[in-house]
Motif scaffolding. Sequence first.
Motif, mmCIF file in Angstrom:
data_model
loop_
_atom_site.group_PDB
_atom_site.id
_atom_site.type_symbol
_atom_site.label_atom_id
_atom_site.label_comp_id
_atom_site.label_asym_id
_atom_site.label_seq_id
_atom_site.Cartn_x
_atom_site.Cartn_y
_atom_site.Cartn_z
ATOM 1 N N ARG A 233 -12.615 35.264 97.916
ATOM 2 C CA ARG A 233 -14.002 35.366 97.470
ATOM 3 C C ARG A 233 -14.222 34.443 96.276
ATOM 4 O O ARG A 233 -13.730 34.698 95.183
ATOM 5 N N ILE A 234 -14.952 33.373 96.489
ATOM 6 C CA ILE A 234 -15.154 32.373 95.436
ATOM 7 C C ILE A 234 -16.223 32.866 94.457
ATOM 8 O O ILE A 234 -17.331 33.197 94.844
ATOM 9 N N LYS A 235 -15.853 32.923 93.188
ATOM 10 C CA LYS A 235 -16.775 33.325 92.127
ATOM 11 C C LYS A 235 -16.946 32.138 91.183
ATOM 12 O O LYS A 235 -16.045 31.822 90.401
ATOM 13 N N LYS A 236 -18.087 31.490 91.269
ATOM 14 C CA LYS A 236 -18.338 30.258 90.514
ATOM 15 C C LYS A 236 -18.172 30.448 89.009
ATOM 16 O O LYS A 236 -17.551 29.623 88.335
ATOM 17 N N ALA A 237 -18.687 31.529 88.466
ATOM 18 C CA ALA A 237 -18.630 31.762 87.019
ATOM 19 C C ALA A 237 -17.185 31.889 86.538
ATOM 20 O O ALA A 237 -16.821 31.363 85.475
ATOM 21 N N ARG A 238 -16.357 32.577 87.329
ATOM 22 C CA ARG A 238 -14.960 32.772 86.940
ATOM 23 C C ARG A 238 -14.189 31.460 87.005
ATOM 24 O O ARG A 238 -13.367 31.159 86.125
ATOM 25 N N ILE A 239 -14.444 30.674 88.044
ATOM 26 C CA ILE A 239 -13.789 29.360 88.162
ATOM 27 C C ILE A 239 -14.211 28.453 87.016
ATOM 28 O O ILE A 239 -13.395 27.708 86.449
ATOM 29 N N GLN A 240 -15.481 28.529 86.632
ATOM 30 C CA GLN A 240 -15.963 27.717 85.511
ATOM 31 C C GLN A 240 -15.265 28.088 84.209
ATOM 32 O O GLN A 240 -14.962 27.225 83.384
#
Length: 399
Positions: A233-240
């Motif tokens: 599950r890709i979470k943009k905020a966490r990757i950022q």
Amino acid sequence: RVGKMELTERNLNKNILKLALPVALENVLHMAVFIVDILIVARLGTAPVAAVGLAGALNFIISMIFSALNVGTTTLVARNIGAKETEEAQKVAGQSIFLSLILGLIISPFVFTFAGSFLMVMSAESDVVMLGTPYLKIISSFFILRLIILTGSAIFRGAGDTRTPMFITLTMNCVNILFSWVLVFGIGFFPRMEVSGAAWGTSIAYLTGGVLIFYKLICRKSILTVKLKYIIRIKKARIQRILRISLPAMLDALLTQIGYLFFIKIVAILGTASLAAHQIALRIEAISFMPSYAFAVATGTLVGQSLGAKKIDLARLSMKRNCLIALMVMGFFAVLFLTFAEYLSKLFHPDEEVLALSTVCVMIAALEQPALAIYMVYAGGLRGAGDTLSLMVITIAGT
């Protein structure tokens, strides 16, 4: 109690040793993968030593550049563990594994395709290019596993578990020694593959390590269990958040390794004997990097968890205490290198010219040990605090 460590000044020395000793052994074992390859192929001659050394160095450089993304992983996992936000630490770990998988799928084919070109650009002589190209192609095919191992180790360290990566690396070394030995010389029913055999031994070790570290990450008995859904599950905020901390560290590593590449190119221009001597000296010197790196990791974890627990004074004290211990350890290596440089170089069975050159290089390496201890420990502390920008500026100047 946080991450199975009680974050108090009274327990500081105990926590440092608990974190640093397994990391020191783990990194000695990581470096042993490359040292063993050199020791084994040294019996084949100077050109094989230069080829494995140069190709192995290129693989190591690429690994260090892209594994710098794990700086954000370790920092955020440690911070969340310190704040007792275990589920958030698990989610950060999952997204870090996802990033490693994507990077591996991109980098492996690229390095495989241009392996020979990389070696030629480094001004290696034709026999070194011929031997080193298949070696680099083979180990680059398993590069995705190398990244998973490095990411998994970063996750466990951030959570305060440095023993699991150590035991996995020990297993990898046993596998590497066994398969490299039988494949290089064709022992028993195994074919004699010489330099390529060393590459296959290392690759099989990566496969073993990748499987073991992934199993431990999803195992419910681990200090930090990563659920499959946190990976896919890709979470943009966490990757950022991971990238915000990691990208300066990645640029730091990129600049450092570019400078190192230029330096290797200069050495390669001097000829195969100089390149072989340089690679032997690097393998010997690398033994001293391991304790400094171990104290840097311990500092980063303790600083990250202390800040997460709102204990700023303990974070500062952790850096100072680790630095003092590292200075004593690195002082020992400085004396060792000055006193036994020739004996250490002889372990690689070099010819007379290579022996003379590598001996001088090891003695010069002794001079940098105290400064290296200070730099690495405080760099680890700054990374643990999330300040990778300052280190990037320092690296630009140093490079």
